[in-house]
Design a protein around this motif. Structure first.
Motif, PDB file in Angstrom:
ATOM      1  N   LYS A 468       0.866  -1.356  -0.001  1.00  0.00           N
ATOM      2  CA  LYS A 468      -0.047  -0.216  -0.084  1.00  0.00           C
ATOM      3  C   LYS A 468       1.047   1.285  -0.040  1.00  0.00           C
ATOM      4  CE  LYS A 468      -4.079  -1.979   2.441  1.00  0.00           C
ATOM      5  NZ  LYS A 468      -5.100  -1.937   3.345  1.00  0.00           N
ATOM      6  N   LYS A 469       2.009   1.307   0.941  1.00  0.00           N
ATOM      7  CA  LYS A 469       2.812   2.418   1.044  1.00  0.00           C
ATOM      8  C   LYS A 469       3.393   2.601  -0.567  1.00  0.00           C
ATOM      9  CE  LYS A 469       6.513   4.303   3.771  1.00  0.00           C
ATOM     10  NZ  LYS A 469       7.426   4.307   4.941  1.00  0.00           N
ATOM     11  N   ALA A 470       3.828   1.386  -0.953  1.00  0.00           N
ATOM     12  CA  ALA A 470       4.571   1.659  -2.443  1.00  0.00           C
ATOM     13  C   ALA A 470       3.647   1.877  -3.608  1.00  0.00           C
ATOM     14  CB  ALA A 470       5.374   0.429  -2.786  1.00  0.00           C
ATOM     15  N   LYS A 471       2.310   1.764  -3.220  1.00  0.00           N
ATOM     16  CA  LYS A 471       1.149   2.415  -4.334  1.00  0.00           C
ATOM     17  C   LYS A 471       0.903   1.126  -5.329  1.00  0.00           C
ATOM     18  CE  LYS A 471       1.284   7.142  -3.691  1.00  0.00           C
ATOM     19  NZ  LYS A 471       2.452   7.158  -2.837  1.00  0.00           N
ATOM     20  N   CYS A 472       1.375  -0.188  -4.919  1.00  0.00           N
ATOM     21  CA  CYS A 472       1.305  -1.155  -5.820  1.00  0.00           C
ATOM     22  C   CYS A 472       0.837  -2.433  -5.039  1.00  0.00           C
ATOM     23  CB  CYS A 472       2.751  -1.434  -6.336  1.00  0.00           C
ATOM     24  SG  CYS A 472       2.794  -2.867  -7.317  1.00  0.00           S
ATOM     25  N   ILE A 473      -0.441  -2.564  -5.254  1.00  0.00           N
ATOM     26  CA  ILE A 473      -1.121  -4.054  -4.539  1.00  0.00           C
ATOM     27  C   ILE A 473      -0.923  -4.945  -5.528  1.00  0.00           C
ATOM     28  CG2 ILE A 473      -3.211  -4.934  -3.718  1.00  0.00           C
ATOM     29  CD1 ILE A 473      -2.067  -2.441  -2.215  1.00  0.00           C
ATOM     30  N   ILE A 474      -0.357  -6.066  -5.082  1.00  0.00           N
ATOM     31  CA  ILE A 474      -0.008  -7.317  -6.031  1.00  0.00           C
ATOM     32  C   ILE A 474      -1.567  -7.963  -6.413  1.00  0.00           C
ATOM     33  CG2 ILE A 474       1.090  -9.459  -6.040  1.00  0.00           C
ATOM     34  CD1 ILE A 474       2.925  -6.963  -6.116  1.00  0.00           C
ATOM     35  N   ASP A 475      -1.584  -8.428  -7.547  1.00  0.00           N
ATOM     36  CA  ASP A 475      -2.689  -8.963  -8.218  1.00  0.00           C
ATOM     37  C   ASP A 475      -3.801  -8.097  -8.525  1.00  0.00           C
ATOM     38  OD1 ASP A 475      -3.868 -11.314  -8.994  1.00  0.00           O
ATOM     39  OD2 ASP A 475      -4.901 -11.862  -7.702  1.00  0.00           O
ATOM     40  N   LYS A 476      -3.717  -6.773  -8.271  1.00  0.00           N
ATOM     41  CA  LYS A 476      -4.577  -5.557  -8.411  1.00  0.00           C
ATOM     42  C   LYS A 476      -3.661  -4.706  -9.498  1.00  0.00           C
ATOM     43  CE  LYS A 476      -7.055  -1.737  -6.913  1.00  0.00           C
ATOM     44  NZ  LYS A 476      -7.012  -0.692  -5.910  1.00  0.00           N
ATOM     45  N   ASP A 477      -2.505  -4.034  -9.018  1.00  0.00           N
ATOM     46  CA  ASP A 477      -1.662  -3.125  -9.796  1.00  0.00           C
ATOM     47  C   ASP A 477      -0.569  -3.922 -10.664  1.00  0.00           C
ATOM     48  OD1 ASP A 477      -3.195  -0.678  -8.735  1.00  0.00           O
ATOM     49  OD2 ASP A 477      -2.204  -1.216  -6.994  1.00  0.00           O
ATOM     50  N   TYR A 478      -0.341  -4.946 -10.074  1.00  0.00           N
ATOM     51  CA  TYR A 478       0.701  -5.643 -10.692  1.00  0.00           C
ATOM     52  C   TYR A 478       0.483  -7.345 -10.343  1.00  0.00           C
ATOM     53  CZ  TYR A 478       5.440  -7.640 -11.980  1.00  0.00           C
ATOM     54  OH  TYR A 478       6.244  -8.376 -12.778  1.00  0.00           O
ATOM     55  N   PRO A 479       0.792  -8.035 -11.454  1.00  0.00           N
ATOM     56  CA  PRO A 479       0.217  -9.485 -11.275  1.00  0.00           C
ATOM     57  C   PRO A 479       1.075 -10.167 -10.570  1.00  0.00           C
ATOM     58  CG  PRO A 479       1.226  -9.183 -13.368  1.00  0.00           C
ATOM     59  CD  PRO A 479       1.116  -7.745 -12.852  1.00  0.00           C
ATOM     60  N   LYS A 480       0.298 -11.169  -9.779  1.00  0.00           N
ATOM     61  CA  LYS A 480       1.007 -12.118  -9.018  1.00  0.00           C
ATOM     62  C   LYS A 480       1.825 -13.407  -9.891  1.00  0.00           C
ATOM     63  CE  LYS A 480      -2.786 -15.209  -8.267  1.00  0.00           C
ATOM     64  NZ  LYS A 480      -3.942 -15.844  -7.491  1.00  0.00           N
ATOM     65  N   PRO A 481       2.789 -13.920  -9.349  1.00  0.00           N
ATOM     66  CA  PRO A 481       3.547 -14.746 -10.217  1.00  0.00           C
ATOM     67  C   PRO A 481       2.679 -15.769 -10.995  1.00  0.00           C
ATOM     68  CG  PRO A 481       4.725 -14.612  -8.332  1.00  0.00           C
ATOM     69  CD  PRO A 481       3.350 -13.922  -8.055  1.00  0.00           C
ATOM     70  N   VAL A 482       2.775 -16.140 -12.220  1.00  0.00           N
ATOM     71  CA  VAL A 482       1.964 -17.147 -12.835  1.00  0.00           C
ATOM     72  C   VAL A 482       2.347 -18.523 -12.580  1.00  0.00           C
ATOM     73  CG1 VAL A 482       1.632 -15.537 -15.068  1.00  0.00           C
ATOM     74  CG2 VAL A 482       3.587 -16.912 -14.987  1.00  0.00           C
ATOM     75  N   VAL A 483       3.582 -18.637 -12.211  1.00  0.00           N
ATOM     76  CA  VAL A 483       3.898 -20.232 -11.791  1.00  0.00           C
ATOM     77  C   VAL A 483       4.625 -19.811 -10.405  1.00  0.00           C
ATOM     78  CG1 VAL A 483       3.755 -21.283 -14.086  1.00  0.00           C
ATOM     79  CG2 VAL A 483       5.908 -20.015 -13.263  1.00  0.00           C
ATOM     80  N   ASP A 484       4.779 -20.866  -9.669  1.00  0.00           N
ATOM     81  CA  ASP A 484       5.774 -21.003  -8.532  1.00  0.00           C
ATOM     82  C   ASP A 484       7.182 -21.555  -9.300  1.00  0.00           C
ATOM     83  OD1 ASP A 484       6.745 -20.957  -5.361  1.00  0.00           O
ATOM     84  OD2 ASP A 484       7.259 -23.034  -6.343  1.00  0.00           O
ATOM     85  N   HIS A 485       8.272 -20.449  -8.957  1.00  0.00           N
ATOM     86  CA  HIS A 485       9.566 -20.949  -9.870  1.00  0.00           C
ATOM     87  C   HIS A 485       9.991 -22.135  -9.259  1.00  0.00           C
ATOM     88  CE1 HIS A 485      13.468 -20.710 -11.753  1.00  0.00           C
ATOM     89  NE2 HIS A 485      13.876 -20.541 -10.624  1.00  0.00           N
ATOM     90  N   LYS A 486      10.213 -22.460  -8.071  1.00  0.00           N
ATOM     91  CA  LYS A 486      10.930 -23.615  -7.702  1.00  0.00           C
ATOM     92  C   LYS A 486      10.196 -24.761  -7.886  1.00  0.00           C
ATOM     93  CE  LYS A 486      12.770 -25.571  -3.492  1.00  0.00           C
ATOM     94  NZ  LYS A 486      12.897 -25.476  -2.008  1.00  0.00           N
ATOM     95  N   THR A 487       8.769 -24.905  -7.926  1.00  0.00           N
ATOM     96  CA  THR A 487       7.958 -26.079  -8.293  1.00  0.00           C
ATOM     97  C   THR A 487       8.106 -26.089  -9.909  1.00  0.00           C
ATOM     98  OG1 THR A 487       6.380 -25.566  -6.690  1.00  0.00           O
ATOM     99  CG2 THR A 487       5.903 -27.035  -8.340  1.00  0.00           C
ATOM    100  N   ALA A 488       8.015 -25.124 -10.587  1.00  0.00           N
ATOM    101  CA  ALA A 488       7.865 -25.204 -12.178  1.00  0.00           C
ATOM    102  C   ALA A 488       9.326 -25.640 -12.672  1.00  0.00           C
ATOM    103  CB  ALA A 488       7.410 -23.714 -12.718  1.00  0.00           C
ATOM    104  N   SER A 489      10.148 -25.041 -12.077  1.00  0.00           N
ATOM    105  CA  SER A 489      11.684 -25.378 -12.443  1.00  0.00           C
ATOM    106  C   SER A 489      11.945 -26.957 -12.433  1.00  0.00           C
ATOM    107  CB  SER A 489      12.833 -24.381 -12.209  1.00  0.00           C
ATOM    108  OG  SER A 489      12.725 -24.464 -10.609  1.00  0.00           O
ATOM    109  N   ASN A 490      11.669 -27.439 -11.171  1.00  0.00           N
ATOM    110  CA  ASN A 490      11.817 -28.815 -11.016  1.00  0.00           C
ATOM    111  C   ASN A 490      11.016 -29.845 -11.773  1.00  0.00           C
ATOM    112  OD1 ASN A 490      13.545 -28.464  -8.788  1.00  0.00           O
ATOM    113  ND2 ASN A 490      12.190 -28.340  -7.182  1.00  0.00           N
ATOM    114  N   GLU A 491       9.782 -29.142 -12.273  1.00  0.00           N
ATOM    115  CA  GLU A 491       9.045 -29.898 -13.308  1.00  0.00           C
ATOM    116  C   GLU A 491       9.649 -29.950 -14.718  1.00  0.00           C
ATOM    117  OE1 GLU A 491       5.819 -32.259 -14.907  1.00  0.00           O
ATOM    118  OE2 GLU A 491       6.600 -32.003 -12.612  1.00  0.00           O
ATOM    119  N   CYS A 492      10.301 -28.698 -14.823  1.00  0.00           N
ATOM    120  CA  CYS A 492      10.757 -28.602 -16.132  1.00  0.00           C
ATOM    121  C   CYS A 492      12.109 -29.642 -16.437  1.00  0.00           C
ATOM    122  CB  CYS A 492      11.313 -27.053 -16.342  1.00  0.00           C
ATOM    123  SG  CYS A 492       9.837 -25.971 -17.005  1.00  0.00           S
TER     124      CYS A 492
END
Length: 538
Positions: A468-492
Motif C-alpha cells: 500500500k505504501k508503495a502504491k502497488c497492490i499485487i494481483d491488482k496493480d501488478y500481477p502475482k506470479p503465473v507459476v511458482d518458480h521452484k515447483t515449475a523449474s523442478n517440473e521442467c
C-alpha cells in the motif's frame, strides 16, 4: 527516350547491405562501365503491411521499432548516395518484391544487376525468381557474399557437404576472413531515366499506417551507416574494453549505457560491414599486449554470427523442431494464457517482465536478458515451445536475424548446441546479482518504482502494508506470479530429462548427435554454464 540510347545501365539492388563502405555489389556496379547506375530498394509489403491484429503496433512480421530503424537506415543511405551524385530509388511492391525488381530491370533496360547474396529461405526464393528472369533476359548478374565474414556454402563444401556443428570445427575450417573492399570514391555514375515510375521519398512510420504512435517510446538506437560507423568508432576507442571483452559476461540490467556495443542491429541491416568491423578490431588487438580470444572475444562474436549463418544454411528446417535433424524432439506444452503473460510482460516476475517490456519498447535488450526470458519461457518455468518465443523475438527485435535468432532459441531451450538443461536462470536472483536496487525494473515497470529494494524482485512477498505504501497492490496493480518458480523449474527439469531419455539421437554427429560444444573447457557453453550456476534455482 533516354534509356534506349544510353550506354548499358547497371542496377544495384539493396535489401540488407544498407551501406556504401565495403559494398562489393555497389563497387561492381560502379566499375562495370555503365553510363547509368540505378540504386534500388523495394519496400516489401510482406514485412511492412500494417496488421491491426498484431500484439503491438507494426506489421505481422515487424514491430514498429524495427520498421523505424529500417526507414532511418534507408534515409541515411539515400543521403550518402546523394553526396556521391546519386540517390536511392525507393519503389513500393504491390505484392511481390521480385516482380517489382523484374519489371524495373526490363523497363530501364538494365544490362548488369548486382546484389548481395542472402542465405535466408525467403530471400533464396525471391532472389532465384529475379536471377532466373535476368538470365533469361540476357542481363549479367553478380551476387557477392558480403553480409557475413565467410561464404556459408564454401564452408559447408570444405566440410564435405555438411555444416560444421561445433564452433571449434567451424573456426578450424574458416581461417581468416577476406579483407573488406574499402576503396573510397567521390562520385557514382548518374541515375538513369526512370520513366513513369513513382519514386518515393523515405516514408515515416506514421505514413505507413500503423495507427496512433504518439504513446510509443522512440528507441535510443538510430538506424543507418553513419550512426553505425560512429558507434563502432566510439566502441573501439576504448582499447582496454575491446581487449578485455568477454561474452557472455556483462551487465544485463545496464540500459542507459548498455554493456555491449549495440552494433547487432547495424550488422543485421548491413549498415556496418562485419568484415570491416572484424578488421578494425584486429587493428586494436595489434596495438595491445594481451586480449581475449574467441569464442568469448569481440571477434569471437562475429565468428559466432557466421557459425549460425553456416549451420542454418546447411540444415533443412533449421527454424523448426519438426524435421530438423539437429533439434531435440521435446513435447512442449501449449498454454496460450501463460504465453501471452510472458509476451506482454505480465508474468508477475519483475525481472522477466521488465526485459519483455524493454523488448516491446526498444526492440533490444542485453544478451543475458534474452537468455533469462528465453529460459523462463521454455525449459526453465513455462515449458512452452521455443518456436513461440522465437516468433516474438523475430517480430520485435531491431536486430532480428533469421539465422541467429533461431540458433539462439535452439541453444537456450537446450534443443541443440547446449544440453545442460538442469542449469536454469533464476527469474529472481539472476537480475539481483547485477542490479540489487532494481533500477532496471523501476525504469521499465513504473508501477513498481516505489517498492523497497528487498521486495523489488519478489513483490508478492511484501506485506500488504508495504504494498500500500508503495502504491502497488499485487494481483491488482501488478500481477502475482503465473507459476511458482521452484515447483515449475523442478517440473521442467523432470520433463527435459524424460524427453532426452526418450529421444536418444543417432551417434553420428551429422545426423543430430549432441555437439561436444558444451563439453569443451573453453567453450561458450561452459561460459554460459558458469553464469547459470550462480543463478540456478534452489
Amino acid at each position: 527516350m533516354e534509356a534506349a540510347t544510353a550506354a548499358t545501365a547497371a542496377m544495384v539492388w539493396f535489401r540488407k547491405g544498407l551501406r556504401v563502405h565495403d559494398n562489393p555489389a555497389l563497387d561492381a556496379a560502379r566499375r562495370c562501365g555503365a553510363g547509368r547506375l540505378y540504386p534500388v530498394f523495394v519496400l516489401d509489403p510482406r514485412y511492412l503491411r500494417p496488421d491491426p491484429a498484431a500484439a503491438s503496433p507494426g506489421s505481422a512480421r515487424a514491430g514498429v521499432a524495427r520498421v523505424r530503424f529500417l526507414l532511418e537506415s534507408l534515409g541515411d543511405l539515400d543521403a550518402r548516395l546523394r553526396r556521391l551524385g546519386s540517390r536511392l530509388l525507393l519503389l513500393r511492391a504491390r505484392d511481390d518484391v521480385a516482380d517489382a525488381v523484374c519489371a524495373a530491370l526490363k523497363d530501364w533496360n538494365i544490362g548488369k544487376l548486382c546484389f548481395e547474396s542472402d542465405t535466408e529461405p525467403y530471400a533464396l526464393a525471391r532472389d532465384k525468381k529475379v536471377t532466373d528472369f535476368a538470365m533469361a533476359s540476357g542481363i549479367e548478374v553478380f551476387t557477392p557474399v558480403s553480409h557475413t565474414l565467410f561464404d556459408p556454402a564454401e564452408i559447408i563444401n570444405k566440410n564435405g557437404g555438411r555444416p560444421p556443428l561445433t564452433y571449434q570445427s567451424f573456426i578450424a575450417i574458416a581461417g581468416e576472413p577476406p579483407e573488406p573492399v574499402m576503396e573510397e570514391y567521390s562520385e557514382l555514375p548518374p541515375v538513369g531515366y526512370t520513366g513513369e515510375y513513382e519514386l518515393l521519398p523515405v516514408p515515416t512510420v506514421e505514413e505507413l499506417g500503423y495507427g496512433d504512435l504518439s504513446q510509443e517510446e522512440i528507441p535510443p538506437f538510430r538506424g543507418g551507416e553513419t550512426e553505425a560507423l560512429r558507434r563502432m568508432k566510439e566502441s573501439l576507442q576504448d582499447k582496454e574494453w575491446v581487449a578485455k571483452f568477454e561474452k557472455p559476461k556483462g551487465d544485463p540490467s545496464a540500459f542507459l549505457k548498455p554493456a555491449t556495443t549495440v552494433l547487432s542491429p547495424y550488422l543485421k541491416f548491413g549498415c556496418l560491414s562485419s568484415r570491416y568491423f572484424y578488421h578494425c578490431i584486429q587493428d586494436v588487438y595489434r596495438s595491445v599486449r594481451n586480449y581475449t580470444k574467441p569464442p568469448v572475444s569481440l571477434t569471437g562474436q562475429l565468428l559466432w554470427r557466421d557459425f549460425f549463418y553456416t549451420v542454418s544454411f546447411g540444415t533443412p528446417n533449421f527454424d523448426q523442431m519438426k524435421g530438423n535433424k539437429i533439434c531435440k524432439q521435446i513435447p512442449w506444452s501449449e498454454n496460450e494464457e501463460l504465453f501471452v503473460a510472458w509476451r506482454d510482460g505480465r508474468t508477475g516476475y519483475p525481472w522477466i517482465d521488465a526485459i519483455m517490456i524493454q523488448l516491446r519498447k526498444w526492440g533490444w535488450m542485453h544478451h543475458l536478458a534474452r537468455h533469462s526470458v528465453a529460459c523462463f519461457l521454455t525449459r526453465g518455468d513455462l515449458f512452452i515451445h521455443w518456436e513461440k518465443g522465437r516468433d516474438v523475438f523475430e517480430r520485435l527485435l531491431i536486430d532480428s536475424d533469421w539465422s541467429i535468432n533461431n540458433g539462439n532459441w535452439l541453444w537456450l531451450s537446450c534443443s541443440s548446441f547446449f544440453y545442460q538443461y538442469h542449469r536454469i536462470y533464476s527469474p529472481i536472483t539472476f537480475g539481483k546479482k547485477y542490479d540489487p536496487n532494481g533500477n532496471y525494473i523501476r525504469h521499465f515497470i513504473p508501477v513498481l518504482k516505489d517498492m523497497p529494494r528487498e521486495y523489488i524482485y519478489e513483490p508478492w512477498t511484501a506485506p500488504l502494508s508495504i504494498q500500500k505504501k508503495a502504491k502497488c497492490i499485487i494481483d491488482k496493480d501488478y500481477p502475482k506470479p503465473v507459476v511458482d518458480h521452484k515447483t515449475a523449474s523442478n517440473e521442467c527439469r523432470k520433463r527435459m530429462g524424460e524427453a532426452y531419455a526418450s529421444s536418444r539421437l543417432d551417434a553420428n554427429p551429422s545426423e543430430g548427435k549432441p555437439s561436444n560444444l558444451s563439453r569443451r573447457k573453453k567453450s561458450y557453453g561452459d561460459q554460459d554454464a558458469k553464469i547459470l550456476k550462480s543463478s540456478r534455482a534452489e
